[in-house]
Design an enzyme around this catalytic site. Structure first.
Site, short mmCIF file in Angstrom:
data_model
loop_
_atom_site.label_atom_id
_atom_site.label_comp_id
_atom_site.label_asym_id
_atom_site.label_seq_id
_atom_site.Cartn_x
_atom_site.Cartn_y
_atom_site.Cartn_z
N GLU A 14 0.83 -1.22 0.00
CA GLU A 14 0.00 0.00 0.00
C GLU A 14 0.85 1.26 0.00
OE1 GLU A 14 -2.78 0.24 3.26
OE2 GLU A 14 -3.81 1.96 2.37
N LYS B 298 -6.62 -0.57 11.95
CA LYS B 298 -6.08 -1.00 10.64
C LYS B 298 -4.86 -0.14 10.30
CE LYS B 298 -5.72 -0.79 5.97
NZ LYS B 298 -4.88 0.15 5.21
N ASP C 266 4.85 -14.29 11.57
CA ASP C 266 3.52 -14.73 11.14
C ASP C 266 2.52 -13.59 11.39
OD1 ASP C 266 1.01 -15.87 10.96
OD2 ASP C 266 1.56 -17.71 12.00
N HIS D 32 -1.99 10.78 0.93
CA HIS D 32 -2.12 9.41 0.42
C HIS D 32 -2.13 9.42 -1.11
CE1 HIS D 32 -3.17 5.21 0.39
NE2 HIS D 32 -4.23 5.46 -0.37
P1 HMG Z 1 4.26 15.45 3.24
O1 HMG Z 1 4.20 16.42 4.33
O2 HMG Z 1 3.66 15.77 1.94
O3 HMG Z 1 5.74 14.96 3.04
O4 HMG Z 1 3.60 14.08 3.77
P2 HMG Z 1 7.02 15.83 2.68
O5 HMG Z 1 7.19 15.77 1.19
O6 HMG Z 1 6.98 17.15 3.35
O7 HMG Z 1 8.19 14.97 3.37
C1 HMG Z 1 8.29 14.86 4.80
C2 HMG Z 1 8.81 13.50 5.15
O8 HMG Z 1 7.79 12.50 4.88
C3 HMG Z 1 10.01 13.03 4.34
O9 HMG Z 1 11.20 13.54 4.88
C4 HMG Z 1 9.89 11.53 4.51
O10 HMG Z 1 10.32 11.14 5.79
C5 HMG Z 1 8.40 11.31 4.37
P3 HMG Z 1 12.57 13.51 3.96
O11 HMG Z 1 12.81 12.13 3.50
O12 HMG Z 1 12.25 14.42 2.79
O13 HMG Z 1 13.61 14.03 4.87
N1 HMG Z 1 8.07 11.18 2.94
C6 HMG Z 1 8.47 10.16 2.15
N2 HMG Z 1 9.22 9.08 2.40
C7 HMG Z 1 9.44 8.24 1.36
N3 HMG Z 1 8.96 8.45 0.11
C8 HMG Z 1 8.19 9.51 -0.16
C9 HMG Z 1 7.92 10.42 0.87
N4 HMG Z 1 7.23 11.57 0.93
C10 HMG Z 1 7.32 12.02 2.20
N5 HMG Z 1 7.73 9.68 -1.39
C11 HMG Z 1 2.76 11.87 3.77
C12 HMG Z 1 3.20 13.04 2.91
C13 HMG Z 1 2.14 10.82 2.86
C14 HMG Z 1 4.00 11.26 4.46
C15 HMG Z 1 1.75 12.36 4.87
O14 HMG Z 1 0.69 12.99 4.22
C16 HMG Z 1 1.22 11.26 5.74
O15 HMG Z 1 1.86 10.83 6.68
N6 HMG Z 1 0.00 10.82 5.47
C17 HMG Z 1 -0.62 9.67 6.16
C18 HMG Z 1 -0.63 8.52 5.19
C19 HMG Z 1 -1.16 7.24 5.78
O16 HMG Z 1 -1.51 7.11 6.91
N7 HMG Z 1 -1.20 6.24 4.91
C20 HMG Z 1 -1.67 4.93 5.26
C21 HMG Z 1 -2.69 4.49 4.23
S1 HMG Z 1 -4.25 5.19 4.61
C22 HMG Z 1 -4.86 3.97 5.68
O17 HMG Z 1 -4.91 2.84 5.30
C23 HMG Z 1 -5.04 4.18 7.13
C24 HMG Z 1 -6.13 5.07 7.67
O18 HMG Z 1 -7.41 4.75 7.18
C25 HMG Z 1 -6.07 4.82 9.15
C26 HMG Z 1 -6.97 5.68 9.95
O19 HMG Z 1 -8.07 6.02 9.47
O20 HMG Z 1 -6.59 5.97 11.12
C27 HMG Z 1 -5.84 6.46 7.32
#
Ligand code: HMG
Length: 439
Positions: A85, A280, A296, A393
């Site tokens: 994901e 989740k 596991d 996301h």
């Molecule tokens: P952002 O602020 O746009 O990121 O966040 P940024 O470009 O400013 O970068 C900041 C840092 O984020 C980076 O630092 C990385 O550590 C990381 P740097 O490396 O530049 O020093 N980062 C990345 N790392 C690797 N590859 C990348 C990348 N981009 C940023 N391409 C971000 C963007 C997606 C991280 C933020 O919006 C976030 O944390 N969102 C949450 C996403 C999430 O939870 N996803 C899980 C799937 S959704 C789900 O299934 C769960 C849910 O339903 C659970 C719930 O409801 O509680 C949400």
């Protein structure tokens, strides 16, 4: 009957594939390529993978990513994550970076007891069964010594055996409830072997027990199996800092942020529909590390969700505490993990992942996995209560949409550039690709 086959397991791999393709696929050539393109060219490595499971036809790849900058108990880790994901690894990395400057994560193993049960039926006087059990208990333990001696030498083994009367719940149902310490092994095979030996000793000794009636002698073993519910194998992970120190580009007003954040956690504590999604998100982090380290994840999932329901209502695994000036976010979860045995020494990428983590003990891995879950939940809640989840996301999911449209590298560069200043939605990306291609 159509599409059934007898003796499939005895066929060679090539024969299994031939049967599969001729039975289910009309585009024989393309489907064969789909299967074979994932075979490893190193035949020895491929054979190793073929033999992990049964009826193997190919390898099913999952990306292995890494999340750097995790400060856990003052030690820095780069955490391996196997997951399909998008945005999970980015979210973990972002959380790690955020907390690195705010004291990092603290984690502590609170207990490591594993459980196994021999489920049996007995028709007779419960007090006589209890007397019998007390007499044979040393023998139950002694007769497993050939299984337990190595574990005992390392400091683990059987902790205790209890007789449980479950007849209030099911007629004639009793169990031997056994606790174990399995150290760095997850312990499933060790536990199950001990349980099967207990079952043998129990039935043999019952036959010989003079004060039992002939009906009482006839103890019936239903099954002997470990439990994946391990509420006494618990790890705690926590982050904490001054509320004002939470300020960053996403959190201009820390006081308002923590109040909303706490409310989001409180909702997951009282509302099961939300709790399931909340948890989740935690499992996004946990499963990815559990998989990467060859553990596991089904056992972990089952045990964690049972723990989330321990009050009788499914609830949040994480909790948030606010004082006048301090924010604390924490989680206690059951995790039965191993760093020896199983796939840990067999799968080259698992070995690599464990090396990356400094070859941790099972206890250290429990801490790392719990921290990955807490970090993930922090990132998700931070997004949910500030920008909304879709912004970050979808930014990460963009590449998947572009790949669905078979975008070239040049198209990808142009579109990624376009979405630096525009919100990513599926339809917006489709429009952007169309516009680029019609240009
Ligand atoms: P952002 O602020 O746009 O990121 O966040 P940024 O470009 O400013 O970068 C900041 C840092 O984020 C980076 O630092 C990385 O550590 C990381 P740097 O490396 O530049 O020093 N980062 C990345 N790392 C690797 N590859 C990348 C990348 N981009 C940023 N391409 C971000 C963007 C997606 C991280 C933020 O919006 C976030 O944390 N969102 C949450 C996403 C999430 O939870 N996803 C899980 C799937 S959704 C789900 O299934 C769960 C849910 O339903 C659970 C719930 O409801 O509680 C949400």
């Amino acid at each position: 009957m159509q599409n059934t086959i007898s003796g499939f397991s005895k066929l060679k791999k090539a024969e299994k594939i031939d049967w599969l393709l001729s039975t289910y696929f009309s585009d024989n050539v393309n489907s064969r390529t789909t299967i074979t393109q994932y075979w490893n060219t190193d035949e020895k490595l491929q054979k190793l993978h073929d033999e992990f499971i049964e009826n193997t036809i190919s390898n099913f790849y999952l990306p292995l990513g890494v999340a750097p900058n995790f400060l856990i108990n003052d030690q820095v880790y780069t955490i391996p994550m196997a997951i399909e994901e998008s945005s999970v690894v980015a979210a973990a990395s972002k959380s790690a970076k955020f907390w690195f400057d705010r004291g990092g994560f603290k984690a502590k193993v609170l207990s490591t007891t594993k459980i196994g049960q021999v489920h049996f039926t007995y028709h007779g006087d419960t007090e006589r069964l209890r007397r019998f059990f007390n007499i044979i208990k040393p023998k139950l333990i002694n007769e497993t010594s050939h299984i337990t001696k190595n574990m005992e030498r390392r400091g683990g083994g059987i902790l205790d055996i209890e007789l449980k009367d479950k007849t209030n719940e099911l007629d004639n149902y009793y169990q031997l409830h056994v606790t174990f310490e399995t150290l760095d092994a997850m312990g499933a095979n060790f536990i199950n072997s001990c349980l099967e030996q207990f079952a043998k000793t129990l039935t043999n000794e019952a036959q010989e027990f003079k004060t039992f009636t002939s009906v009482e002698k006839d103890i019936h073993i239903v099954m002997s199996i470990l439990s994946n519910y391990v509420p006494d194998c618990i790890v705690r992970a926590e982050v904490s800092c001054k509320i004002e120190d939470l300020k960053d580009k996403d959190i201009p007003n820390p006081k308002a942020f923590v109040e909303k954040f706490k409310q989001a956690v409180s909702i997951a504590e009282v509302e099961p529909h939300r709790a399931v999604t909340h948890n989740k998100g935690i499992m996004n982090g946990i499963d990815a590390v559990v998989l990467a380290t060859g553990n596991d994840f089904r056992a972990v999932e089952a045990g964690v969700h049972a723990y989330a329901s321990k009050s009788g209502r499914y609830s949040s695994l994480t909790h948030c505490k606010l004082t006048e000036d301090t924010f604390t976010f924490s989680m206690e979860i059951p995790l039965a993990l191993g760093t020896i045995g199983g796939l840990t020494t067999l799968h080259p990428l698992v070995k690599f992942a464990l090396q990356l983590l400094g070859n941790p003990s099972a206890k250290d891995l429990m801490k790392i996995v719990a921290v990955a879950g807490l970090a993930q939940n922090f990132a998700a809640l931070k997004s949910l209560t500030t920008t909304g989840i879709q912004k970050g996301h979808m930014k990460m999911h963009l590449m998947n949409i572009l790949n669905q449209f078979e975008a070239t590298n040049a198209e990808k560069d142009a579109i990624v550039n376009h979405f630096k200043t525009n919100t990513v939605t599926h339809s917006a990306v489709v429009e952007a690709i169309k516009a680029l291609r019609n240009h």
